[in-house]
Structure formats: C-alpha cells, structure tokens
Design a protein around this motif. Structure first.
Motif, PDB file in Angstrom:
ATOM      1  N   ASN A 148       0.655  -1.249  -0.018  1.00  0.00           N
ATOM      2  CA  ASN A 148       0.026   0.081  -0.050  1.00  0.00           C
ATOM      3  C   ASN A 148       0.826   1.341   0.041  1.00  0.00           C
ATOM      4  N   SER A 149       2.039   1.281  -0.444  1.00  0.00           N
ATOM      5  CA  SER A 149       2.754   2.543  -0.720  1.00  0.00           C
ATOM      6  C   SER A 149       3.133   2.531  -1.970  1.00  0.00           C
ATOM      7  N   LEU A 171      -7.173   2.843  -4.042  1.00  0.00           N
ATOM      8  CA  LEU A 171      -5.991   2.781  -3.350  1.00  0.00           C
ATOM      9  C   LEU A 171      -4.810   3.861  -3.707  1.00  0.00           C
ATOM     10  N   MET A 216      -5.901   7.436  -3.623  1.00  0.00           N
ATOM     11  CA  MET A 216      -5.738   7.872  -2.179  1.00  0.00           C
ATOM     12  C   MET A 216      -4.174   8.248  -2.165  1.00  0.00           C
ATOM     13  N   ILE A 217      -3.339   7.410  -2.646  1.00  0.00           N
ATOM     14  CA  ILE A 217      -2.028   7.458  -2.208  1.00  0.00           C
ATOM     15  C   ILE A 217      -1.375   8.783  -3.027  1.00  0.00           C
ATOM     16  N   GLN A 240      -4.807   9.788   1.284  1.00  0.00           N
ATOM     17  CA  GLN A 240      -4.347   8.994   2.155  1.00  0.00           C
ATOM     18  C   GLN A 240      -3.596   9.623   3.332  1.00  0.00           C
ATOM     19  N   GLU A 275      -5.186   9.914   7.428  1.00  0.00           N
ATOM     20  CA  GLU A 275      -4.318   9.595   8.525  1.00  0.00           C
ATOM     21  C   GLU A 275      -3.827  10.464   9.596  1.00  0.00           C
ATOM     22  N   THR A 280     -14.522   4.388  -4.982  1.00  0.00           N
ATOM     23  CA  THR A 280     -14.171   4.129  -3.555  1.00  0.00           C
ATOM     24  C   THR A 280     -14.703   3.320  -2.791  1.00  0.00           C
ATOM     25  N   GLU A 296     -13.055   8.347   2.346  1.00  0.00           N
ATOM     26  CA  GLU A 296     -12.180   8.407   1.218  1.00  0.00           C
ATOM     27  C   GLU A 296     -12.665   9.189   0.072  1.00  0.00           C
TER      28      GLU A 296
END
Length: 329
Positions: A46-47, A69, A72-73, A78, A82, A161, A166
């Motif tokens: 996930n990065s 995903l 988001m990144i 993301q 967080e 999503t 999100e």
C-alpha cells in the motif's frame, strides 16, 4: 446485452453494443496484463513512491481493483486522512449551515438520474452517502461551500472508492490542491483555465481558434462542462476514469491535454461549421464515437497529439489570463 454498465449507468437507447464489445474484448486483455503488473508493484504494501515507472503505469491505466488505493496515495488524500483521524465524522456531527444543506438537497435527485445506484429505490442508495460527503466538504472548505458540478465528482468518487470518508478526502485533494479555484463562488480558476485553453488552441490548432473568433464563440460556451465536471457525462465512464488516473498523479494539465486532443483530432470536422450554433453542435459531437470510447488508444493520444505542454507554460498563461479577467471584472 446489459442495459446497465458495471458502474450502474444505464446505457442510452442508441448505444452501439457491437463496437463496444469489439473494443472491450481487446481492452480486457490489456487490463488483465496491467493488473498483474500492478499487483507486483504494490506487493500488498500500500505505498507508492513517485517515479517514472509509476507515472508510466498510471498513464497506461490503473486496474479497477487498485484504483481507489492508488488515487488515495498519489493524490495525498491517504496521508491527509491518516493525519486527521475522526475529522470527517466530526464534520458530520458538528453545527450545520442550513443554506448549504438546502443547496445540496436540491441537487440530490439531479445527480446521475441514469445511474441505478443513485436511485431512491436502490439498496444501499448512494444518495445518502453523496449527501454526507458534500455536507462534510461544504463545512470543511467554507470558502467553496457547495457548487453544482461537485455532486457529479463526489458521485464518481463514491462509485470507485465505495467509501464515504475516502471520497471526502479525494474530493478535498481535487478541489483543494489539484484544480486551482474551480468551484469558489467567483470561479476565477475555472474562467482562467478556459481562457488558457483558448490560448493553447491558438498555439496548437490555430485554424480552430480563428473560427471561434470569427463567429464570436466564447470558449466557456463549449468547454465549461468539460472543466467543471472533469469530463463526467461528456466522455464514456472508462475513459473518464483513465483521465482521472492521470489527473490525480500529474495534476490539472491533464485536462488541457484531453481538451486539445479532442479539438486537434476533430479539427477538420470542427472547421466544417459555418455558424455559431453549428460550432456548438460540433463540440458536442466530438465527445462521442469510437475515438473516445477506445480509452486505451485515446490516452496514448493525449500524451502525443498536443505536443509538449509544460506546467511552466500553463502557469505563465494562467497568470496573464487571470490578470486580463480581473481587469475586465
């Protein structure tokens, strides 16, 4: 034949199933190949670090199972989510602005009337989710509040999503960072970018610019919905999603690449127009047909057709166009 596409949109009466099937069977092969590459790239961790490889991957399309995903990144949504745990829910629980709620409510039934997932009868009905995202955003960004067009963008984010929070953070990435000042009450960024497109067309497709000028057609008449809705309801869903893949990674210049490609590819067709209504009609027609449905080849074209287009060029044009608009204002 399925009357409803995978995203819940009903297909129009005149939908060309045959050419769509032909395209999709080829595209499916591409998607499968890309999905394997993406799974290797993400390796479950996930990065993603920005790199030429990632940029190339994104331009070739993000498979649907990874799309939320990756958006988001790469958009920074993301990281923001967080860093602000619980913030979204606090926005929904806090004091509300009645006028804002009213404006959002009014637009609920107008959002994707052709999408079965947004119908009141749907279960779950996405109208409720959409309402929450827009209410939260309006209270998070009071300078923007709510403006028509945002409902369509938030709606698309929810479809991809399938996650309320999100969608909120992605909306924030688009409106707060990626698109300069499109939805503020004065819409200065939007008006500026329409003028910027006009300047770019002068440079890259001068005959079309000359035609527009000769008939007194302002750019805002033919392209404002392209910018406001980021091609939603203008181009086919798959194509819009591929454009957004790049938009989240590379920023707002992607919109100019798409617009220039549509105009350049259809230059001869547009130049057949002999009057004002004719020009407007041609601009409606160039967003339909196989050229835009074949999203894979279309996306290759947007990076070659318009030629070089640096952010520096765009920013310089934005400065001069903004000053011109402000002096007229």
């Amino acid at each position: 034949f399925c009357r409803v596409d995978p995203y819940g949109f009903e297909r129009p009466e005149d939908f060309d199933y045959a050419s769509y099937e032909a395209f999709f069977s080829r595209y499916l092969v591409v998607l499968t190949r890309r999905a394997i590459k993406w799974s290797k790239l993400l390796k479950g961790n996930n990065s993603i670090q920005k790199s030429l490889k990632v940029k190339r991957y994104i331009r070739k399309g993000i498979p649907n199972e990874h799309r939320a995903l990756v958006w988001m990144i790469v958009s920074g949504a993301q990281a923001n989510m967080e860093q602000n745990p619980g913030y979204y829910h606090r926005l929904l629980e806090g004091e509300k602005n009645a006028k804002l709620l009213e404006a959002i409510k009014t637009d609920m039934n107008r959002t994707f009337p052709d999408n079965v997932k947004f119908r009141k009868t749907a279960d779950p009905c996405l109208q409720h989710t959409l309402y929450n995202v827009l209410v939260a955003y309006g209270h998070h960004n009071k300078a923007v509040g709510y403006c028509q067009g945002m409902n369509f963008i938030a709606g698309y984010l929810i479809l991809i999503t399938k996650n309320e929070e999100e969608s909120f953070w992605l909306l924030d990435a688009l409106i707060g960072r990626i698109l300069p000042d499109y939805y503020s009450p004065a819409m200065l960024g939007l008006k500026t970018d329409q003028e910027v497109l006009g300047e770019l067309v002068k440079m890259k497709v001068p005959a079309v610019a000359e035609l527009m000028e000769r008939h007194g057609v302002m750019w805002t008449l033919v392209v404002s919905r392209w910018f406001i809705c980021l091609f939603i309801d203008i181009l086919p869903v798959e194509t819009v999603l591929r454009i957004w893949d790049c938009l989240f990674y590379e920023g707002s210049k992607i919109i100019f690449r798409v617009a220039l490609t549509l105009i350049k590819q259809n230059q001869a067709f547009i130049l057949e127009a002999t009057n004002f209504p004719d020009i407007c009609d041609k601009f409606k027609q160039i967003t339909k047909g196989t050229f835009v449905t074949e999203c894979h080849s279309f996306m290759q074209k947007i990076f070659t057709d318009p030629g070089s287009l640096s952010m520096a060029t765009i920013n310089k044009l934005r400065e001069t166009c903004r000053e011109k608009l402000l002096s007229q204002g």
